[in-house]
Scaffold this active site. Structure first.
Site, PDB file in Angstrom:
ATOM      1  N   HIS A   1      -0.539   3.875   2.608  1.00  0.00           N
ATOM      2  CA  HIS A   1      -1.533   2.798   2.539  1.00  0.00           C
ATOM      3  C   HIS A   1      -1.034   1.598   1.750  1.00  0.00           C
ATOM      4  O   HIS A   1      -1.835   0.775   1.303  1.00  0.00           O
ATOM      5  CB  HIS A   1      -2.844   3.324   1.926  1.00  0.00           C
TER       6      HIS A   1
ATOM      7  N   VAL B   1      -2.228   3.699  -3.655  1.00  0.00           N
ATOM      8  CA  VAL B   1      -1.554   2.384  -3.703  1.00  0.00           C
ATOM      9  C   VAL B   1      -1.188   2.036  -5.141  1.00  0.00           C
ATOM     10  O   VAL B   1      -0.720   0.941  -5.432  1.00  0.00           O
ATOM     11  CB  VAL B   1      -2.473   1.275  -3.115  1.00  0.00           C
TER      12      VAL B   1
ATOM     13  N   CYS C   1       4.290 -22.077   2.968  1.00  0.00           N
ATOM     14  CA  CYS C   1       3.523 -22.632   4.102  1.00  0.00           C
ATOM     15  C   CYS C   1       2.064 -22.868   3.759  1.00  0.00           C
ATOM     16  O   CYS C   1       1.280 -23.314   4.595  1.00  0.00           O
ATOM     17  CB  CYS C   1       3.596 -21.673   5.309  1.00  0.00           C
TER      18      CYS C   1
HETATM   19  C1  BV8 Z   1      -7.154   2.756  11.241  1.00  0.00           C
HETATM   20  C2  BV8 Z   1      -6.121   1.168   0.722  1.00  0.00           C
HETATM   21  C3  BV8 Z   1      -7.154   1.943  13.421  1.00  0.00           C
HETATM   22  C4  BV8 Z   1      -6.745  -0.052   0.246  1.00  0.00           C
HETATM   23  C5  BV8 Z   1      -7.621   2.639   1.952  1.00  0.00           C
HETATM   24  C6  BV8 Z   1     -15.455   3.825  11.505  1.00  0.00           C
HETATM   25  C7  BV8 Z   1     -15.280   2.471  11.332  1.00  0.00           C
HETATM   26  C8  BV8 Z   1     -14.037   1.900  11.003  1.00  0.00           C
HETATM   27  C9  BV8 Z   1     -12.933   2.707  10.866  1.00  0.00           C
HETATM   28  C10 BV8 Z   1     -13.134   4.061  11.039  1.00  0.00           C
HETATM   29  C11 BV8 Z   1     -14.358   4.636  11.365  1.00  0.00           C
HETATM   30  N1  BV8 Z   1     -14.187   5.979  11.452  1.00  0.00           N
HETATM   31  C12 BV8 Z   1     -12.906   6.297  11.185  1.00  0.00           C
HETATM   32  C13 BV8 Z   1     -12.260   5.129  10.969  1.00  0.00           C
HETATM   33  C14 BV8 Z   1     -10.867   5.005  10.637  1.00  0.00           C
HETATM   34  C15 BV8 Z   1     -10.752   4.733   9.149  1.00  0.00           C
HETATM   35  C16 BV8 Z   1     -11.266   5.954   8.395  1.00  0.00           C
HETATM   36  O1  BV8 Z   1     -10.625   6.993   8.395  1.00  0.00           O
HETATM   37  N2  BV8 Z   1     -12.455   5.807   7.766  1.00  0.00           N
HETATM   38  C17 BV8 Z   1     -13.045   6.955   7.093  1.00  0.00           C
HETATM   39  C18 BV8 Z   1     -13.521   6.544   5.692  1.00  0.00           C
HETATM   40  C19 BV8 Z   1     -14.219   7.454   7.940  1.00  0.00           C
HETATM   41  N3  BV8 Z   1      -9.351   4.573   8.925  1.00  0.00           N
HETATM   42  C20 BV8 Z   1      -8.833   3.335   8.997  1.00  0.00           C
HETATM   43  O2  BV8 Z   1      -9.472   2.323   9.131  1.00  0.00           O
HETATM   44  C21 BV8 Z   1      -7.328   3.302   8.917  1.00  0.00           C
HETATM   45  N4  BV8 Z   1      -6.839   2.478   9.987  1.00  0.00           N
HETATM   46  O3  BV8 Z   1      -7.766   3.717  11.599  1.00  0.00           O
HETATM   47  O4  BV8 Z   1      -6.745   1.775  12.064  1.00  0.00           O
HETATM   48  C22 BV8 Z   1      -6.249   1.153  14.236  1.00  0.00           C
HETATM   49  C23 BV8 Z   1      -5.515   1.828  15.190  1.00  0.00           C
HETATM   50  C24 BV8 Z   1      -4.698   1.093  16.021  1.00  0.00           C
HETATM   51  C25 BV8 Z   1      -4.586  -0.308  15.831  1.00  0.00           C
HETATM   52  C26 BV8 Z   1      -5.301  -0.944  14.824  1.00  0.00           C
HETATM   53  C27 BV8 Z   1      -6.142  -0.213  14.011  1.00  0.00           C
HETATM   54  C28 BV8 Z   1      -6.876   2.696   7.600  1.00  0.00           C
HETATM   55  C29 BV8 Z   1      -7.321   3.586   6.464  1.00  0.00           C
HETATM   56  C30 BV8 Z   1      -6.742   3.086   5.151  1.00  0.00           C
HETATM   57  C31 BV8 Z   1      -7.821   2.408   4.362  1.00  0.00           C
HETATM   58  N5  BV8 Z   1      -7.284   2.057   3.064  1.00  0.00           N
HETATM   59  N6  BV8 Z   1      -7.171   2.191   0.787  1.00  0.00           N
HETATM   60  C32 BV8 Z   1      -7.220   0.100  -1.161  1.00  0.00           C
HETATM   61  O5  BV8 Z   1      -6.990   1.167  -1.809  1.00  0.00           O
HETATM   62  O6  BV8 Z   1      -7.823  -0.862  -1.619  1.00  0.00           O
HETATM   63  S1  BV8 Z   1      -8.662   3.973   1.946  1.00  0.00           S
HETATM   64  C33 BV8 Z   1      -8.741   4.809   0.483  1.00  0.00           C
HETATM   65  O7  BV8 Z   1      -9.063   6.167   0.887  1.00  0.00           O
HETATM   66  C34 BV8 Z   1      -7.490   4.953  -0.365  1.00  0.00           C
HETATM   67  O8  BV8 Z   1      -6.306   4.510   0.240  1.00  0.00           O
HETATM   68  C35 BV8 Z   1      -7.360   6.444  -0.537  1.00  0.00           C
HETATM   69  O9  BV8 Z   1      -6.073   6.797  -0.726  1.00  0.00           O
HETATM   70  C36 BV8 Z   1      -7.908   6.924   0.741  1.00  0.00           C
HETATM   71  C37 BV8 Z   1      -8.249   8.397   0.762  1.00  0.00           C
HETATM   72  O10 BV8 Z   1      -9.114   8.668  -0.328  1.00  0.00           O
HETATM   73  P1  BV8 Z   1      -8.655   9.851  -1.315  1.00  0.00           P
HETATM   74  O11 BV8 Z   1      -7.289   9.553  -1.820  1.00  0.00           O
HETATM   75  O12 BV8 Z   1      -8.863  11.146  -0.642  1.00  0.00           O
HETATM   76  O13 BV8 Z   1      -9.645   9.637  -2.524  1.00  0.00           O
HETATM   77  P2  BV8 Z   1     -11.143  10.199  -2.658  1.00  0.00           P
HETATM   78  O14 BV8 Z   1     -11.776   9.490  -3.797  1.00  0.00           O
HETATM   79  O15 BV8 Z   1     -11.812  10.188  -1.317  1.00  0.00           O
HETATM   80  O16 BV8 Z   1     -10.951  11.729  -3.044  1.00  0.00           O
HETATM   81  C38 BV8 Z   1     -10.390  12.057  -4.320  1.00  0.00           C
HETATM   82  C39 BV8 Z   1     -10.271  13.567  -4.345  1.00  0.00           C
HETATM   83  O17 BV8 Z   1      -9.636  13.945  -5.564  1.00  0.00           O
HETATM   84  C40 BV8 Z   1     -11.616  14.279  -4.295  1.00  0.00           C
HETATM   85  O18 BV8 Z   1     -11.539  15.336  -3.351  1.00  0.00           O
HETATM   86  C41 BV8 Z   1     -11.769  14.854  -5.720  1.00  0.00           C
HETATM   87  O19 BV8 Z   1     -12.453  16.093  -5.717  1.00  0.00           O
HETATM   88  C42 BV8 Z   1     -10.322  15.043  -6.118  1.00  0.00           C
HETATM   89  N7  BV8 Z   1     -10.040  15.017  -7.560  1.00  0.00           N
HETATM   90  C43 BV8 Z   1     -10.636  14.243  -8.508  1.00  0.00           C
HETATM   91  N8  BV8 Z   1     -10.070  14.497  -9.709  1.00  0.00           N
HETATM   92  C44 BV8 Z   1      -9.086  15.425  -9.497  1.00  0.00           C
HETATM   93  C45 BV8 Z   1      -9.058  15.754  -8.131  1.00  0.00           C
HETATM   94  N9  BV8 Z   1      -8.205  16.662  -7.614  1.00  0.00           N
HETATM   95  C46 BV8 Z   1      -7.335  17.252  -8.461  1.00  0.00           C
HETATM   96  N10 BV8 Z   1      -7.292  16.994  -9.791  1.00  0.00           N
HETATM   97  C47 BV8 Z   1      -8.143  16.088 -10.329  1.00  0.00           C
HETATM   98  N11 BV8 Z   1      -8.090  15.849 -11.659  1.00  0.00           N
HETATM   99 ZN    ZN Z   2       3.479 -18.536   3.976  1.00  0.00          ZN
END
Ligand code: BV8
Ligand code: ZN
Length: 248
Positions: free
Chosen positions: A118, A102, A150
């Site tokens: 996202h 984001v 609003c």
């Molecule tokens: C949905 C935006 C359903 C906001 C984000 C249990 C309970 C509740 C929900 C769930 C559940 N189980 C599953 C779910 C669904 C849930 C989900 O997947 N949860 C996971 C955690 C288990 N998903 C949702 O809720 C989604 N919506 O399912 O809705 C629905 C369906 C119908 C009708 C209504 C509803 C919405 C998900 C979006 C959430 N928003 N962020 C904000 O940022 O504030 S999540 C957040 O995680 C970020 O957006 C981010 O982009 C996303 C993914 O994380 P990554 O980008 O992978 O980052 P991470 O730190 O994890 O990894 C970084 C990687 O980089 C590592 O691997 C590291 O090794 C590597 N790295 C580091 N340095 C380097 C590198 N690689 C290369 N070079 C480097 N230098």
């Molecule tokens: Zn408004």
């Protein structure tokens, strides 16, 4: 890191390339990831912040967290990884960036086709009348602003846990994944759904899956290539190899 010529040739012959990115591509810009060792979820609970109920319960706390993240992002710049992708866009006709981030860094780097699954932390809207309040001045609001039309609460235009992804953006991302010949998966732990389905769909439709990460992930076993290292080094490296083979 040595990149073998057969991989470079496969990339050169690609007609459609997708770059699926996560927080890791912005790590070298100094923006903390979510689940890494210094990840923001280590200190805070996503459930307490990145979800709508938390916002309704305590809008000022959630708003302040986003202002804090905007402050960090505003002071940072895209890195060599973001700019390498822009160069890919100049070398190849059909390149699509599908990002979970984001932080707006792909747009700031100059990428032309960015699908933000996202949302975008620099955009906001009123939860009641949907009036947009994009690029609010960071210093302007310490507490969650109220809509001038609003009086409703203004929220960040990002997808919170439990919220649906923007349908048109996600459908377009699926379509581009299906059409791709090569799909890079960069800097993502690939644990957040439905976004994490995108590389899987690409692979199921015959795309070559190339992961770039500093460590193995849940997706690594599924990838054709898993390049371990910083994306800000590996992407320019791949680009140089392509230019050498294409005598550019
Ligand atoms: C949905 C935006 C359903 C906001 C984000 C249990 C309970 C509740 C929900 C769930 C559940 N189980 C599953 C779910 C669904 C849930 C989900 O997947 N949860 C996971 C955690 C288990 N998903 C949702 O809720 C989604 N919506 O399912 O809705 C629905 C369906 C119908 C009708 C209504 C509803 C919405 C998900 C979006 C959430 N928003 N962020 C904000 O940022 O504030 S999540 C957040 O995680 C970020 O957006 C981010 O982009 C996303 C993914 O994380 P990554 O980008 O992978 O980052 P991470 O730190 O994890 O990894 C970084 C990687 O980089 C590592 O691997 C590291 O090794 C590597 N790295 C580091 N340095 C380097 C590198 N690689 C290369 N070079 C480097 N230098
Ligand atoms: Zn408004």
């Amino acid at each position: 890191m040595f990149i073998n010529n057969s991989l470079i040739n496969k990339i050169i012959n690609a007609k459609e390339i997708v770059f699926f990115t996560g927080a890791g591509i912005s790590a070298e810009s100094g923006i903390p990831t979510f689940r890494g060792k210094d990840g923001i979820w280590n200190k805070l609970k996503p459930e307490e912040l990145a979800n709508f109920n938390a916002f309704l319960k305590n809008p000022d706390m959630v708003w302040e967290w986003y202002q804090y993240r905007r402050q960090i992002i505003e002071e940072k710049q895209p890195n060599a990884g973001h700019y390498a992708i822009v160069e890919f866009e100049n070398l190849f006709n059909n390149v699509t960036v599908i990002t979970q981030n984001v932080d707006n860094l792909h747009n700031r780097a100059g990428s032309k086709k960015v699908l933000e699954l996202h949302g975008n932390i620099e955009k906001n809207f009123c939860i009641k009348c949907k009036t947009r309040y994009d690029n609010l001045l960071i210093s302007e609001n310490k507490t969650a602003p109220k809509c001038k039309i609003c009086g409703g609460l203004v929220r960040p235009d990002v997808v919170w846990f439990g919220e649906m992804l923007p349908q048109d953006v996600f459908n377009n991302a699926e379509k581009m994944a299906m059409r791709s010949d090569v799909c890079f998966v960069i800097g993502t732990s690939a644990v957040v759904y439905p976004a994490a389905n995108i590389p899987i769909i690409a692979k199921q439709y015959g795309s070559l899956l190339i992961e770039i990460n500093i460590t193995n992930t849940e997706l690594s076993h599924y990838c054709d290539y898993s390049l371990i290292g910083n994306s800000g080094e590996i992407l320019p490296n791949i680009l140089n190899e392509i230019k050498k083979l294409k005598n550019i």
